[in-house]
Design an enzyme around this catalytic site. Structure first.
Site, PDB file in Angstrom:
ATOM      1  CB  SER A 152       3.577  -1.564  -4.283  1.00  0.00           C
ATOM      2  OG  SER A 152       2.180  -1.863  -4.660  1.00  0.00           O
TER       3      SER A 152
ATOM      4  CE  LYS B 213       6.518  -6.394  -4.101  1.00  0.00           C
ATOM      5  NZ  LYS B 213       5.702  -5.115  -4.471  1.00  0.00           N
TER       6      LYS B 213
ATOM      7  CB  SER C 117       2.043  -5.377  -3.129  1.00  0.00           C
ATOM      8  OG  SER C 117       2.952  -4.830  -4.059  1.00  0.00           O
TER       9      SER C 117
END
Length: 527
Positions: A195, A76, A171
């Site tokens: 997330s 990420k 996210s």
């Protein structure tokens, strides 16, 4: 080969069925073919190929570093990566190249993993759909499964194809889409309020949030220091255990990590669940829960009960205060953490030179989107001298009550809590953005954020497909630092349900249809 698990591919590499370079090129090719998913912000092709060549030399010499040697992974884009741009999907950090690797990234590289690239997210990880970053929204690979598209054609005659694009969750949606689309075998996400688990549920993956302190946060650009945890996304529980075994342990650069040595995470095959006690929190049966998720939750409880486990209803009495408490604490820490982005040392800086204050204001206005600015303003309000006791301090006290609820449940003899992960399956993007970010996040985190406030381990498991052919996930919550036991139970559940992961040919058929339709392939889905 791309459709296999991490462990299976590791065996194939050791047996010479495929080389790391061949595997790397296959993944890079698929990254390009699935570019329309917008899963990656940066693709580190040259680095990955160089790492693959090094891994190949080790295999030739019989010096493999372990199960991750030569395995493609993704990270990420809020984890620092030396020499590779790290943006947090924000204008504020465009062009920022860290001089060091996050500890978890370095541990993966030390084991020979191939870094395919940095994945997309909501700006600074503030969201539950991966729709609010500056690089555009992530599209769920399940949007292109044959079963879902056929259901959509029957249900929504005449609707635009763009309406079919599903959110990937957030996210960490880019990491979830990357794994689900077979462009890598594992990916790192971050989990502050759900997330990692949220996108895992929407993309049909295993999404694991470790106990707070088990895995280092050093190099993870912080959102909420007291809740942030690096998360793991894979296609099966054994793969999660492999990655966790590499990442877990003390880090002198992170004082919150465990001090004692961590044993390797080997998951036994659980054949008998007679001694297990599964708790079903009654407060999680909320009116907004879809009938399909509610039914699946009940069936999963019945599955354990029929196998001999004790299944009981339990109470987490302070659950109703959880979302509000989380909002106060989250925005307060966000306001503090975002103060470092002032345009002086790194990141975006505006051209205004009237005064230092004017430069600060303009830089932050240009660098942050409305979502980030809104959370900063809220947090600063809660932290004002006249508000501090009434908001922040009280929220900390409620957080303790919420954490104690979990402690009391586990001390009463419950081994694992079984809950939904999300309110429903993934929804179309155009439907998702009808609500504002704060409302969407509150809905998306309803079952997940309390776990972060309590510091517990939790995993979202793909349980079944909805009537539309989309994944539905269920969440398992364990006692703090009983991560191995939690994953062992999750592995038993995985074996029972035999979740039908998306097939690579189906996704590639979707790729073909998308590329033939330029309108859909280029849709930005901006609002």
């Amino acid at each position: 080969m791309l459709g296999r698990t991490l462990r299976e591919v590791s065996v194939a590499l050791k047996q010479g069925q495929i080389t790391p370079t061949e595997l790397c090129r296959k993944c890079l090719s698929l990254i390009q073919k699935t570019k329309f998913l917008n899963a990656y912000i940066t693709v580190s092709e040259e680095l990955a190929l160089k790492q693959a060549e090094e891994a190949e030399e080790r295999y030739k010499k019989g010096q493999s570093l372990g199960d991750l040697d030569g395995i493609p992974v993704a990270v990420k884009d809020n984890f620092s990566t030396s020499g590779i741009e790290t943006t947090c999907a924000s204008n504020m950090l465009k062009g920022y190249i860290p001089p060091f690797n996050a500890t978890v990234v370095q541990k993966l590289l030390d084991q020979g993993a191939l870094l395919m690239g940095k994945t997309n997210l909501d700006e600074f990880a503030m969201g539950s759909g991966s729709t609010d970053g500056v690089f555009g929204p992530v599209k769920n690979p399940w949007s292109y499964s044959k079963q879902y598209r056929e259901k959509r054609r029957q249900k929504a005659q005449g609707e635009s194809e763009a309406a079919d694009c599903l959110i990937a969750g957030g996210s960490s949606g880019g990491s979830a889409a990357a794994v689900s689309a077979f462009t890598c075998f594992a990916a790192l996400g971050s989990d502050t309020g759900g997330s990692t688990r949220n996108p895992a549920a929407h993309c049909g993956l295993v999404g694991f949030k470790p106990s707070y302190g088990l895995v280092s946060r050093h190099g993870l650009i912080p959102l909420v220091n007291s809740m942030d945890v690096p998360g793991i996304l894979t296609r099966c529980v054994d793969d999660t255990a492999i990655v966790l075994g590499v990442l877990a342990g003390h880090d002198p650069k992170d004082s919150t990590t465990v001090q004692d040595p961590v044993k390797p995470f080997m998951l036994p095959s659980l054949t008998d669940v007679n001694k297990l006690c599964i708790g079903i929190p009654k407060e999680y049966l909320v009116p907004e829960l879809s009938s399909e998720v509610r039914s699946l939750w009940s069936k999963a409880a019945g599955l354990f009960e029929s196998a001999g486990a004790k299944v009981i209803e339990v109470s987490l009495p302070h659950t109703s205060y959880s979302i509000v408490c989380y909002h106060v604490l989250c925005t307060s820490e966000v306001a503090s953490n975002m103060a470092r982005f002032d345009g002086l040392e790194y990141g975006h800086r505006c051209d205004i030179n009237v005064s230092t204050e004017a430069m600060y204001a303009a830089t932050r206005r240009e660098g942050f989107n409305d979502v980030v600015r809104g959370r900063i303003l809220s947090g600063n309000f809660f932290l004002l001298k006249e508000n501090y006791e009434n908001y922040f301090v009280k929220a900390q006290k409620v957080r303790r009550l919420i954490a104690n609820d979990f402690v009391n449940i586990f001390n009463s003899g419950v081994d694992i809590l079984l809950t939904p992960t999300t309110l429903s399956e993934a929804v179309p993007y155009l439907e998702f953005i009808k609500e504002d970010n704060r409302t969407r996040s509150a809905q998306g985190d309803i079952f997940t954020q309390a776990v972060n406030m309590a510091g517990l381990p939790a995993v979202s498991m793909p349980a079944a497909l909805s009537h539309q052919g989309l994944p539905i996930g269920l969440q398992f919550i364990g006692r703090a630092f009983c991560d191995q036991k939690l994953l062992t139970v999750a592995k038993w559940f995985e074996k029972q349900v035999q979740f039908p992961v998306i097939q690579l040919p189906e996704l590639m058929d979707g790729c073909s249809s998308v590329f033939e339709n330029e309108k859909l392939a280029s849709v930005s889905l901006k609002h």
